[in-house]
Write a protein that holds these residues in place. Structure first.
Motif, mmCIF file in Angstrom:
data_model
loop_
_atom_site.group_PDB
_atom_site.id
_atom_site.type_symbol
_atom_site.label_atom_id
_atom_site.label_comp_id
_atom_site.label_asym_id
_atom_site.label_seq_id
_atom_site.Cartn_x
_atom_site.Cartn_y
_atom_site.Cartn_z
ATOM 1 N N MET A 1 0.756 -1.120 0.070
ATOM 2 C CA MET A 1 0.001 -0.070 0.080
ATOM 3 C C MET A 1 1.102 1.265 0.192
ATOM 4 N N GLU A 2 0.450 2.159 -0.693
ATOM 5 C CA GLU A 2 1.301 3.452 -0.882
ATOM 6 C C GLU A 2 0.833 4.165 0.508
ATOM 7 N N SER A 3 1.856 5.095 0.758
ATOM 8 C CA SER A 3 1.909 5.856 2.021
ATOM 9 C C SER A 3 2.410 7.134 1.838
ATOM 10 N N LEU A 4 1.869 8.258 2.359
ATOM 11 C CA LEU A 4 2.451 9.464 2.344
ATOM 12 C C LEU A 4 3.530 9.631 3.031
ATOM 13 N N PHE A 5 4.027 8.654 3.890
ATOM 14 C CA PHE A 5 5.193 8.763 4.589
ATOM 15 C C PHE A 5 6.430 8.116 3.770
ATOM 16 N N HIS A 6 6.100 7.537 2.630
ATOM 17 C CA HIS A 6 6.991 7.032 1.769
ATOM 18 C C HIS A 6 7.677 8.023 0.951
ATOM 19 N N ALA A 7 9.071 8.155 0.883
ATOM 20 C CA ALA A 7 9.587 9.360 -0.145
ATOM 21 C C ALA A 7 9.134 9.604 -1.572
ATOM 22 N N ASN A 8 8.954 8.341 -2.172
ATOM 23 C CA ASN A 8 8.779 8.629 -3.491
ATOM 24 C C ASN A 8 7.076 8.710 -3.811
ATOM 25 N N LEU A 44 -5.506 15.985 7.126
ATOM 26 C CA LEU A 44 -4.189 16.251 7.520
ATOM 27 C C LEU A 44 -4.180 17.040 8.587
ATOM 28 N N GLU A 45 -5.278 18.031 9.141
ATOM 29 C CA GLU A 45 -5.144 18.723 10.187
ATOM 30 C C GLU A 45 -5.488 17.651 11.528
ATOM 31 N N ILE A 46 -6.150 16.722 11.377
ATOM 32 C CA ILE A 46 -6.529 15.847 12.427
ATOM 33 C C ILE A 46 -5.112 15.364 12.833
ATOM 34 N N PRO A 47 -4.178 14.683 12.399
ATOM 35 C CA PRO A 47 -3.030 14.347 12.950
ATOM 36 C C PRO A 47 -2.038 15.450 13.446
ATOM 37 N N LEU A 48 -2.047 16.601 12.666
ATOM 38 C CA LEU A 48 -1.043 17.683 12.585
ATOM 39 C C LEU A 48 -1.545 18.374 13.854
ATOM 40 N N TYR A 49 -2.692 18.755 13.939
ATOM 41 C CA TYR A 49 -3.111 19.950 14.969
ATOM 42 C C TYR A 49 -4.100 19.289 16.088
ATOM 43 N N GLU A 114 6.390 8.081 16.446
ATOM 44 C CA GLU A 114 5.756 6.718 16.906
ATOM 45 C C GLU A 114 4.468 6.491 17.297
ATOM 46 N N SER A 115 3.675 7.595 17.707
ATOM 47 C CA SER A 115 2.226 7.512 17.816
ATOM 48 C C SER A 115 1.701 8.838 17.760
ATOM 49 N N PHE A 116 0.300 8.565 17.702
ATOM 50 C CA PHE A 116 -0.375 9.922 17.478
ATOM 51 C C PHE A 116 -1.496 9.762 18.213
ATOM 52 N N GLN A 117 -2.272 11.092 18.319
ATOM 53 C CA GLN A 117 -3.705 10.862 19.113
ATOM 54 C C GLN A 117 -4.519 10.086 18.230
ATOM 55 N N PRO A 118 -5.473 9.302 18.914
ATOM 56 C CA PRO A 118 -6.552 8.749 18.270
ATOM 57 C C PRO A 118 -7.154 9.537 17.316
ATOM 58 N N HIS A 119 -7.681 9.007 16.278
ATOM 59 C CA HIS A 119 -8.564 9.577 15.271
ATOM 60 C C HIS A 119 -9.890 9.828 15.853
ATOM 61 N N PRO A 120 -10.714 11.050 15.511
ATOM 62 C CA PRO A 120 -11.766 11.078 16.420
ATOM 63 C C PRO A 120 -13.043 9.949 16.072
ATOM 64 N N VAL A 121 -12.830 9.577 14.983
ATOM 65 C CA VAL A 121 -14.003 8.619 14.365
ATOM 66 C C VAL A 121 -13.514 7.291 14.629
ATOM 67 N N ASN A 124 -7.534 4.605 17.056
ATOM 68 C CA ASN A 124 -5.927 4.460 17.128
ATOM 69 C C ASN A 124 -5.680 3.966 15.557
ATOM 70 N N PHE A 125 -4.511 4.485 15.141
ATOM 71 C CA PHE A 125 -3.926 4.231 13.837
ATOM 72 C C PHE A 125 -2.351 4.038 14.086
ATOM 73 N N THR A 126 -1.522 3.011 13.439
ATOM 74 C CA THR A 126 -0.222 3.114 13.704
ATOM 75 C C THR A 126 0.213 4.116 12.576
ATOM 76 N N THR A 127 1.555 4.480 12.702
ATOM 77 C CA THR A 127 2.282 5.455 11.951
ATOM 78 C C THR A 127 2.040 5.232 10.335
ATOM 79 N N SER A 128 2.391 3.747 10.143
ATOM 80 C CA SER A 128 1.967 3.184 8.909
ATOM 81 C C SER A 128 0.598 3.608 8.304
#
Length: 147
Positions: A1-8, A44-49, A114-121, A124-128
């Motif tokens: 699966m593609e990820s926005l965390f992969h450089a390419n 994007l604002e959910i995990p960032l802010y 390594e961890s994020f706040q839980p998504h409001p809906v 928990n999600f892993t970083t991946s």
């Protein structure tokens, strides 16, 4: 699966963003390109802010949709949009494009987190999984506008 965390993938998404223009037309849906760019900022604002947009969780939504947020399936066209993510007002293309680019770049900088706040809906999600779901949403809307 593609990820926005992969450089390419990150670079490819930014290139797709750059290829959008004020004249880009949607293949489906009700938003114009400027509204779509604003809409894409919200997830994007959910995990960032740690924004929750007053989104409400429920067991059935988690059970039925959480895994689909980060698996290889495509997001179906014309799914209902949460009220907080519906953009109906006029938006400035260049402003929205610049802001989305900044959010994509800021999100990419979290790739080692390594961890994020839980998504409001969805909880928990892993970083991946965060990287995969953000890519999947952007890919869905960029495809909607032919890029």
């Amino acid at each position: 699966m593609e990820s926005l965390f992969h450089a390419n993938t990150h670079i490819a998404i930014l290139k797709r963003l750059e290829s959008l223009s004020p004249n880009s037309i949607a293949s489906w849906g009700k938003m114009n390109v400027s509204q779509m760019l604003n809409h894409c900022q919200k997830p994007l604002e959910i995990p960032l802010y740690n924004r929750d947009f007053n989104l409400k969780s429920n067991f059935l939504i988690k059970l039925l949709f959480k895994k689909s947020m980060y698996d290889d399936s495509k997001i179906r066209k014309n799914l209902p949009t949460p009220k907080a993510f519906k953009i109906i007002e006029t938006k400035d293309f260049l402003t929205e494009k610049t802001q989305l680019k900044k959010l994509i770049e800021d999100f990419y900088e979290l790739r080692s987190k390594e961890s994020f706040q839980p998504h409001p809906v969805f909880g928990n999600f892993t970083t991946s999984q965060w990287g995969q779901m953000q890519y999947k949403h952007l890919d869905h809307h960029f495809t909607q506008f032919g890029v």
